[in-house]
Design an enzyme around this catalytic site. Structure first.
Site, PDB file in Angstrom:
ATOM      1  N   TYR A   9      25.698  41.204   4.189  1.00 44.32           N
ATOM      2  CA  TYR A   9      25.387  39.837   3.757  1.00 44.32           C
ATOM      3  C   TYR A   9      25.876  39.604   2.331  1.00 44.32           C
ATOM      4  O   TYR A   9      26.546  38.609   2.034  1.00 44.32           O
ATOM      5  CB  TYR A   9      23.879  39.591   3.850  1.00 44.32           C
ATOM      6  CG  TYR A   9      23.487  38.172   3.500  1.00 44.32           C
ATOM      7  CD1 TYR A   9      23.618  37.149   4.437  1.00 44.32           C
ATOM      8  CD2 TYR A   9      22.996  37.851   2.228  1.00 44.32           C
ATOM      9  CE1 TYR A   9      23.271  35.834   4.113  1.00 44.32           C
ATOM     10  CE2 TYR A   9      22.650  36.546   1.900  1.00 44.32           C
ATOM     11  CZ  TYR A   9      22.784  35.547   2.852  1.00 44.32           C
ATOM     12  OH  TYR A   9      22.450  34.248   2.525  1.00 44.32           O
ATOM     13  N   ASP A  25      26.755  23.141  15.563  1.00 45.70           N
ATOM     14  CA  ASP A  25      25.846  24.298  15.553  1.00 45.70           C
ATOM     15  C   ASP A  25      25.927  24.972  16.917  1.00 45.70           C
ATOM     16  O   ASP A  25      26.293  24.328  17.911  1.00 45.70           O
ATOM     17  CB  ASP A  25      24.399  23.832  15.255  1.00 45.70           C
ATOM     18  CG  ASP A  25      23.509  24.955  14.699  1.00 45.70           C
ATOM     19  OD1 ASP A  25      23.367  25.989  15.372  1.00 45.70           O
ATOM     20  OD2 ASP A  25      22.961  24.786  13.594  1.00 45.70           O
TER      21      ASP A  25
HETATM   22  N1  LIG Z   1      17.183  30.186   3.196  1.00 49.30           N
HETATM   23  C1  LIG Z   1      17.552  30.885   2.124  1.00 49.30           C
HETATM   24  O1  LIG Z   1      16.722  31.414   1.376  1.00 49.30           O
HETATM   25  C2  LIG Z   1      19.011  31.042   1.800  1.00 49.30           C
HETATM   26  C3  LIG Z   1      19.343  31.631   0.574  1.00 49.30           C
HETATM   27  C4  LIG Z   1      20.684  31.769   0.231  1.00 49.30           C
HETATM   28  C5  LIG Z   1      21.669  31.343   1.099  1.00 49.30           C
HETATM   29  N2  LIG Z   1      21.320  30.794   2.308  1.00 49.30           N
HETATM   30  C6  LIG Z   1      22.416  30.364   3.177  1.00 49.30           C
HETATM   31  O2  LIG Z   1      22.193  29.048   3.596  1.00 49.30           O
HETATM   32  C7  LIG Z   1      22.769  28.821   4.877  1.00 49.30           C
HETATM   33  C8  LIG Z   1      21.718  28.249   5.815  1.00 49.30           C
HETATM   34  O3  LIG Z   1      20.625  29.154   5.869  1.00 49.30           O
HETATM   35  P1  LIG Z   1      19.222  28.743   6.509  1.00 49.30           P
HETATM   36  O4  LIG Z   1      18.185  29.449   5.731  1.00 49.30           O
HETATM   37  O5  LIG Z   1      19.141  27.270   6.690  1.00 49.30           O
HETATM   38  O6  LIG Z   1      19.338  29.452   7.926  1.00 49.30           O
HETATM   39  P2  LIG Z   1      18.662  29.046   9.328  1.00 49.30           P
HETATM   40  O7  LIG Z   1      18.733  30.300  10.135  1.00 49.30           O
HETATM   41  O8  LIG Z   1      17.375  28.377   9.113  1.00 49.30           O
HETATM   42  O9  LIG Z   1      19.698  27.995   9.932  1.00 49.30           O
HETATM   43  C9  LIG Z   1      21.018  28.394  10.173  1.00 49.30           C
HETATM   44  C10 LIG Z   1      21.638  27.488  11.210  1.00 49.30           C
HETATM   45  O10 LIG Z   1      22.992  27.952  11.392  1.00 49.30           O
HETATM   46  C11 LIG Z   1      23.242  28.042  12.773  1.00 49.30           C
HETATM   47  N3  LIG Z   1      24.279  29.023  13.072  1.00 49.30           N
HETATM   48  C12 LIG Z   1      24.172  30.369  13.079  1.00 49.30           C
HETATM   49  N4  LIG Z   1      25.324  30.912  13.476  1.00 49.30           N
HETATM   50  C13 LIG Z   1      26.175  29.890  13.717  1.00 49.30           C
HETATM   51  C14 LIG Z   1      27.506  29.809  14.153  1.00 49.30           C
HETATM   52  N5  LIG Z   1      28.226  30.903  14.462  1.00 49.30           N
HETATM   53  N6  LIG Z   1      28.072  28.596  14.290  1.00 49.30           N
HETATM   54  C15 LIG Z   1      27.356  27.466  14.016  1.00 49.30           C
HETATM   55  N7  LIG Z   1      26.094  27.479  13.616  1.00 49.30           N
HETATM   56  C16 LIG Z   1      25.504  28.679  13.459  1.00 49.30           C
HETATM   57  C17 LIG Z   1      21.911  28.424  13.403  1.00 49.30           C
HETATM   58  O11 LIG Z   1      21.883  28.120  14.788  1.00 49.30           O
HETATM   59  C18 LIG Z   1      20.952  27.580  12.579  1.00 49.30           C
HETATM   60  O12 LIG Z   1      20.798  26.283  13.151  1.00 49.30           O
HETATM   61  C19 LIG Z   1      23.327  30.166   5.308  1.00 49.30           C
HETATM   62  O13 LIG Z   1      24.697  30.234   4.989  1.00 49.30           O
HETATM   63  C20 LIG Z   1      22.544  31.155   4.468  1.00 49.30           C
HETATM   64  O14 LIG Z   1      23.222  32.361   4.254  1.00 49.30           O
HETATM   65  C21 LIG Z   1      20.021  30.639   2.670  1.00 49.30           C
END
Ligand SMILES: NC(=O)c1ccc[n+]([C@@H]2O[C@H](COP(=O)([O-])OP(=O)(O)OC[C@H]3O[C@@H](n4cnc5c(N)ncnc54)[C@H](O)[C@@H]3O)[C@@H](O)[C@H]2O)c1
Length: 256
Positions: free
Chosen positions: A163, A38
């Site tokens: 996105y 991360d």
């Molecule tokens: N939460 C939702 O409702 C939801 C819905 C659909 C898809 N997603 C997908 O799920 C995944 C996780 O989402 P989340 O809600 O846990 O997000 P979040 O923001 O809570 O956590 C994301 C994590 O990814 C890390 N990150 C960001 N850029 C990075 C990089 N360049 N290299 C390494 N780490 C990086 C951040 O530091 C963070 O720790 C994402 O791909 C997101 O698009 C989430």
């Protein structure tokens, strides 16, 4: 019941927070070695750092998932310590301030989202599959890739053009790699979360939550553990003949 990932070597990108963190914890609880990459150590939502939670069960490598050198170092770190790579989870993703409607989205916004969501998925999968092909299979499977996509890779979320395009690309990328590497024993799948409550609660916009509730037939929004359970299934021997799917974990969002 026996643990479902005993001794398996797993890597999770974006595993410091949110869904990645829940996946890392669940995998470790199921007996896996877990290496988390991360850009930050402290969870976005607060609480203990993942390295602390994992303890002896894994470690953290500072990683920008959009950079080949970082991804290479992350996977190499897992293989150096544990001898192989069984499961790669490409979870790191961004939306935030770069996610806008078509006319407002700048080239910089577009590139910022594509760099992590699409290029990061490509780089993580490429490095992982390359590793899996030179290791002995366990049973019939040489390795598994689990990619976190989104329901917004299949339908258009109002006003989130880059996105949605990035996640649409991810969904077809899963098909492509599953097709190309199935014969070599690599299973490639995605989990498509609906609205899951992650991030800093204070930062959640009420209109977005209202929209998500309105779109979700089930009576609550998702929890990170919901996604972790689906990722565990795809990472485990229970999914021995599953490849190229995009497993919705959305409370029925896409059935609407
Ligand atoms: N939460 C939702 O409702 C939801 C819905 C659909 C898809 N997603 C997908 O799920 C995944 C996780 O989402 P989340 O809600 O846990 O997000 P979040 O923001 O809570 O956590 C994301 C994590 O990814 C890390 N990150 C960001 N850029 C990075 C990089 N360049 N290299 C390494 N780490 C990086 C951040 O530091 C963070 O720790 C994402 O791909 C997101 O698009 C989430």
């Amino acid at each position: 019941m026996s643990a479902r990932l005993t001794g398996r070597v797993t890597v999770v990108t974006g595993g410091a927070s949110g869904l990645g963190r829940a996946i890392a914890v669940r995998f470790a609880d199921e007996g896996a070695h877990v290496v988390v990459g991360d850009v930050r150590r402290d969870p976005v939502e607060g609480g203990a750092e993942i390295a602390e939670i994992l303890g002896e069960r894994g470690h953290f490598v500072e990683t920008d998932a959009s950079r080949w050198d970082d991804v290479d170092r992350l996977v190499t770190s897992a293989v150096d310590r544990y001898g192989r790579l069984d499961v790669m989870v490409c979870n790191a993703g961004v939306a935030g301030r770069w996610s806008k409607g078509l006319l407002e989205t700048t080239e910089e916004d577009w590139d910022a989202i594509m760099a992590v969501n699409l290029r990061g998925t490509f780089l993580g999968t490429k490095r992982a599959v390359g590793e899996m092909l030179v290791q002995e299979p366990i049973g019939e499977v040489r390795g598994r890739v689990v990619i976190i996509s989104s329901q917004h890779g299949m339908v258009g979320p109002p006003g989130h053009v880059a996105y949605a395009a990035s996640k649409g690309g991810v969904v077809n990328f899963v098909h492509q790699v599953a097709v190309d590497f199935g014969r070599l024993g690599v299973l490639v799948n995605a989990v498509a979360p609906g609205k899951i409550l992650t991030g800093n609660p204070a930062g959640m916009r009420s209109e977005l939550l209202e929209y998500s509730h309105a779109r979700t037939p089930f009576h609550r929004l998702g929890r990170p553990e919901d996604v972790a359970g689906a990722a565990l299934f795809l990472a485990s021997d229970d999914a021995g003949y599953v490849s190229g799917i995009n497993l919705l974990v959305d409370g029925g969002w896409m059935a609407y």
